[in-house]
Design a protein around this motif. Structure first.
Motif, PDB file in Angstrom:
ATOM      1  N   PRO A 175      36.543  25.941  37.946  1.00 42.12           N
ATOM      2  CA  PRO A 175      37.072  26.207  36.597  1.00 42.12           C
ATOM      3  C   PRO A 175      36.355  27.386  35.955  1.00 42.12           C
ATOM      4  N   GLY A 176      37.145  28.317  35.410  1.00 42.38           N
ATOM      5  CA  GLY A 176      36.589  29.532  34.831  1.00 42.38           C
ATOM      6  C   GLY A 176      36.366  30.631  35.842  1.00 42.38           C
ATOM      7  N   GLY A 177      36.574  30.337  37.130  1.00 46.56           N
ATOM      8  CA  GLY A 177      36.358  31.325  38.185  1.00 46.56           C
ATOM      9  C   GLY A 177      37.583  32.165  38.473  1.00 46.56           C
ATOM     10  N   SER A 178      37.421  33.125  39.392  1.00 49.61           N
ATOM     11  CA  SER A 178      38.451  34.118  39.664  1.00 49.61           C
ATOM     12  C   SER A 178      38.885  34.091  41.127  1.00 49.61           C
ATOM     13  N   LEU A 179      40.172  34.319  41.342  1.00 55.15           N
ATOM     14  CA  LEU A 179      40.759  34.509  42.663  1.00 55.15           C
ATOM     15  C   LEU A 179      41.237  35.949  42.747  1.00 55.15           C
ATOM     16  N   LEU A 180      40.732  36.692  43.743  1.00 51.34           N
ATOM     17  CA  LEU A 180      41.133  38.087  43.946  1.00 51.34           C
ATOM     18  C   LEU A 180      41.745  38.210  45.330  1.00 51.34           C
ATOM     19  N   VAL A 181      43.018  38.561  45.372  1.00 51.75           N
ATOM     20  CA  VAL A 181      43.739  38.752  46.633  1.00 51.75           C
ATOM     21  C   VAL A 181      44.276  40.174  46.657  1.00 51.75           C
ATOM     22  N   ALA A 185      49.212  52.142  49.373  1.00 53.54           N
ATOM     23  CA  ALA A 185      49.136  51.369  48.133  1.00 53.54           C
ATOM     24  C   ALA A 185      48.600  49.985  48.448  1.00 53.54           C
ATOM     25  N   ASP A 186      47.833  49.461  47.509  1.00 50.53           N
ATOM     26  CA  ASP A 186      47.344  48.087  47.592  1.00 50.53           C
ATOM     27  C   ASP A 186      48.137  47.229  46.609  1.00 50.53           C
ATOM     28  N   THR A 187      48.382  45.993  46.997  1.00 50.93           N
ATOM     29  CA  THR A 187      48.929  45.021  46.050  1.00 50.93           C
ATOM     30  C   THR A 187      47.781  44.116  45.632  1.00 50.93           C
ATOM     31  N   VAL A 188      47.588  43.957  44.330  1.00 48.67           N
ATOM     32  CA  VAL A 188      46.364  43.351  43.779  1.00 48.67           C
ATOM     33  C   VAL A 188      46.730  42.188  42.854  1.00 48.67           C
ATOM     34  N   LEU A 189      46.172  41.016  43.168  1.00 51.80           N
ATOM     35  CA  LEU A 189      46.275  39.868  42.283  1.00 51.80           C
ATOM     36  C   LEU A 189      44.885  39.436  41.871  1.00 51.80           C
ATOM     37  N   LEU A 190      44.629  39.355  40.575  1.00 54.84           N
ATOM     38  CA  LEU A 190      43.430  38.736  40.031  1.00 54.84           C
ATOM     39  C   LEU A 190      43.912  37.630  39.091  1.00 54.84           C
ATOM     40  N   ALA A 191      43.503  36.408  39.402  1.00 55.18           N
ATOM     41  CA  ALA A 191      43.870  35.267  38.569  1.00 55.18           C
ATOM     42  C   ALA A 191      42.625  34.473  38.222  1.00 55.18           C
ATOM     43  N   ARG A 192      42.627  33.889  37.034  1.00 60.37           N
ATOM     44  CA  ARG A 192      41.466  33.128  36.572  1.00 60.37           C
ATOM     45  C   ARG A 192      41.877  31.665  36.344  1.00 60.37           C
ATOM     46  N   ARG A 193      41.116  30.756  36.968  1.00 64.18           N
ATOM     47  CA  ARG A 193      41.373  29.325  36.770  1.00 64.18           C
ATOM     48  C   ARG A 193      40.881  28.911  35.383  1.00 64.18           C
ATOM     49  N   ARG A 194      41.731  28.218  34.657  1.00 63.05           N
ATOM     50  CA  ARG A 194      41.356  27.824  33.298  1.00 63.05           C
ATOM     51  C   ARG A 194      40.229  26.801  33.341  1.00 63.05           C
ATOM     52  N   ALA A 195      39.307  26.960  32.424  1.00 57.25           N
ATOM     53  CA  ALA A 195      38.150  26.054  32.370  1.00 57.25           C
ATOM     54  C   ALA A 195      38.583  24.671  31.886  1.00 57.25           C
TER      55      ALA A 195
END
Length: 214
Positions: free
Chosen positions: A144-150, A204-214
């Protein structure tokens, strides 16, 4: 340094034996530098626990370790992991102590649930039958509160083989529960990369940054 399931033209192959052979037959596959999208998105994050999925020769993991992260770096190439560990030793005891090198196949291996403040998968191109399940396991590992970067490659002159192996940031974002995640970045980013004979080619790169809600 790019962690992709292919290099140059031709069909992409994602299996342990193929990658072990690629690493054995080259003194180094990657530059040793951290991937640019990781640097762009993680430089401002507060260091904590990180998972580097598909860590290769360790450039990303060691970059994170140098900024105070404790890193679990996972790859299915023992040759790549040995090179990464040797580089960590050359950088000194602090770098070596901050990274745990794990030999595992990410199409089957499951990280600990909610264990990491950052989960990074750079150019982690899998066959379609493995991709969603692997990304779901990586997402579940984010605290929770952390980040996923793909980050992935978009098809280009350099990355033209096996179109089924490619994905978009939007496709990955669609697998995340909107009640549990905030999508921070979901876009394609153009850049250049060294092609045949050293000439620069547009990619080109495809970039996802998502943050899990705390």
């Amino acid at each position: 340094m790019e962690h992709s399931a292919h290099q140059g033209h031709g069909e992409m192959r994602f299996d342990e034996a193929s990658w072990e052979e690629r690493y054995r037959t080259a003194p180094a596959l990657w530059s040793g530098r951290a991937n640019p999208q990781l640097v762009a998105e993680a430089a401002g994050l507060t260091p904590g626990r990180a998972l580097d999925a598909g860590s290769g020769e360790g450039g990303d993991a060691l970059w994170l370790a140098g900024r105070g992260w404790r890193v679990t770096a996972v790859d299915f190439s023992t040759v790549a992991l040995a090179r990464a560990a040797a580089q960590a030793d050359r950088l000194g005891p602090e770098a070596a102590e901050r990274v745990e090198w794990v030999h595992a196949d990410l199409t089957r291996w499951a990280p600990r649930t909610s264990a990491f403040d950052l989960v990074s998968a750079q150019y982690f191109h899998l066959p379609p039958q493995d991709r969603d399940a692997a990304f779901a396991r990586l997402a579940a590992a984010v605290a929770p509160g952390g980040s996923l970067l793909v980050v992935g490659h978009r098809p280009s002159e350099l990355h033209a083989g096996s179109p089924e192996m490619f994905f978009t940031a939007e496709q990955v974002a669609a697998t995340l529960d909107p009640a549990a995640w905030d999508v921070v970045v979901c876009e394609d980013r153009p850049r250049t990369a060294a092609g045949p004979a050293g000439r620069e080619l547009p990619v080109a790169d495809t970039v996802l940054l998502a943050r899990r809600r705390a």
